[in-house]
Write an enzyme that holds these catalytic residues in place. Structure first.
Site, short mmCIF file in Angstrom:
data_model
loop_
_atom_site.label_atom_id
_atom_site.label_comp_id
_atom_site.label_asym_id
_atom_site.label_seq_id
_atom_site.Cartn_x
_atom_site.Cartn_y
_atom_site.Cartn_z
N ASN A 200 0.81 -1.22 0.00
CA ASN A 200 0.00 0.00 0.00
C ASN A 200 0.84 1.27 0.00
O ASN A 200 0.39 2.33 0.46
CB ASN A 200 -0.95 0.01 1.21
CG ASN A 200 -1.84 -1.21 1.25
OD1 ASN A 200 -2.39 -1.62 0.22
ND2 ASN A 200 -2.00 -1.81 2.42
N ARG A 201 2.08 1.14 -0.50
CA ARG A 201 3.02 2.28 -0.57
C ARG A 201 3.38 2.83 0.82
O ARG A 201 3.89 3.95 0.94
CB ARG A 201 2.46 3.42 -1.42
CG ARG A 201 2.14 3.04 -2.87
CD ARG A 201 3.37 2.58 -3.61
NE ARG A 201 3.20 2.57 -5.06
CZ ARG A 201 2.75 1.55 -5.77
NH1 ARG A 201 2.38 0.43 -5.14
NH2 ARG A 201 2.65 1.62 -7.08
N LEU A 202 3.12 2.05 1.87
CA LEU A 202 3.52 2.46 3.22
C LEU A 202 4.94 1.95 3.47
O LEU A 202 5.18 1.08 4.32
CB LEU A 202 2.53 1.91 4.26
CG LEU A 202 1.10 2.43 4.12
CD1 LEU A 202 0.20 1.78 5.18
CD2 LEU A 202 1.07 3.95 4.26
#
Length: 222
Positions: A200-202
């Site tokens: 999630n691009r975290l």
């Protein structure tokens, strides 16, 4: 097809590319307190994973006027003094380092969803270090170092090959010494950033900042 249409096709393709980043968690508690040990761990894992050119170091320099340039060099060793690479001392990168020694480097391993950013100051290695490394290079690479006026405009490929053949003949039967205009630099870090791609691009981003004899560790937002 018009070139404008081809360019739009490429842009459309880029916009359709989707991938998920996955990787092991990277946090302040699990990393080594010493960034050089963390770098050694990741570099070993990159080598064991057989990534392409695991020691390719993207090196950015800037002139005294702030004009930037970037290229890939090969990381040839490191210890707690810094990261070492070799080049022609008359090359563009060397001239810019002479004007402005502040540089940055990037090790990027897309197969592992990882990258390491290093910022610091570049300084020349000793002649003894440069001599020792030069002796490990293939003989053809040693000869090439003598005839390549790196970053300068040359007449043709043929002229380059003719210069190589002439130098090869002149060194025949003798050891090839290190050219006085060729040698090493050590990137002495003031900061490291270890980036691990996550879902999630975290992404996990762990920053090491030089604080006297120790390193301060912080987490950055993705």
């Amino acid at each position: 097809m018009r070139i404008e249409d081809r360019l739009m096709s490429i842009q459309d393709f880029i916009l359709t590319v989707r991938r998920e980043y996955t990787g092991k968690p990277l946090d302040e508690a699990s990393v080594h307190r010493d960034p050089f040990q963390q770098l050694e761990l990741w570099l070993k894992e990159a080598i064991e994973s057989q990534v392409l050119e695991p020691n390719a170091l993207i090196l950015a320099t800037a002139s005294a006027q702030g004009i930037t340039s970037i290229r890939a060099v090969l990381l040839r060793g490191f210890d707690r003094r810094g990261l070492v690479f070799y080049t022609n001392y008359a090359s563009r990168k060397a001239k810019e380092i002479a004007e402005n020694p502040r540089v940055s480097g990037l090790l990027f391993w897309p197969e592992l969803n990882r990258q390491v950013r290093i910022e610091g100051v570049a300084e020349r290695t000793t002649d003894e270090e440069s001599d020792a490394y030069f002796r490990t290079r293939p003989r053809e690479s040693q000869i090439a170092a003598w005839i390549s006026h790196q970053s300068e405009v040359i007449e043709s490929r043929r002229a380059l090959e003719e210069a190589f053949a002439k130098a090869e003949e002149s060194f025949r039967g003798n050891e090839v010494p290190r050219p006085p205009f060729w040698g090493g630099y050590r990137l002495v870090p003031t900061s490291f950033e270890f980036w691990q791609g996550r879902e999630n691009r975290l992404h996990d981003r762990i920053l090491y900042l030089k604080d006297g004899p120790t390193w301060e560790i912080k987490r950055l937002a993705p």
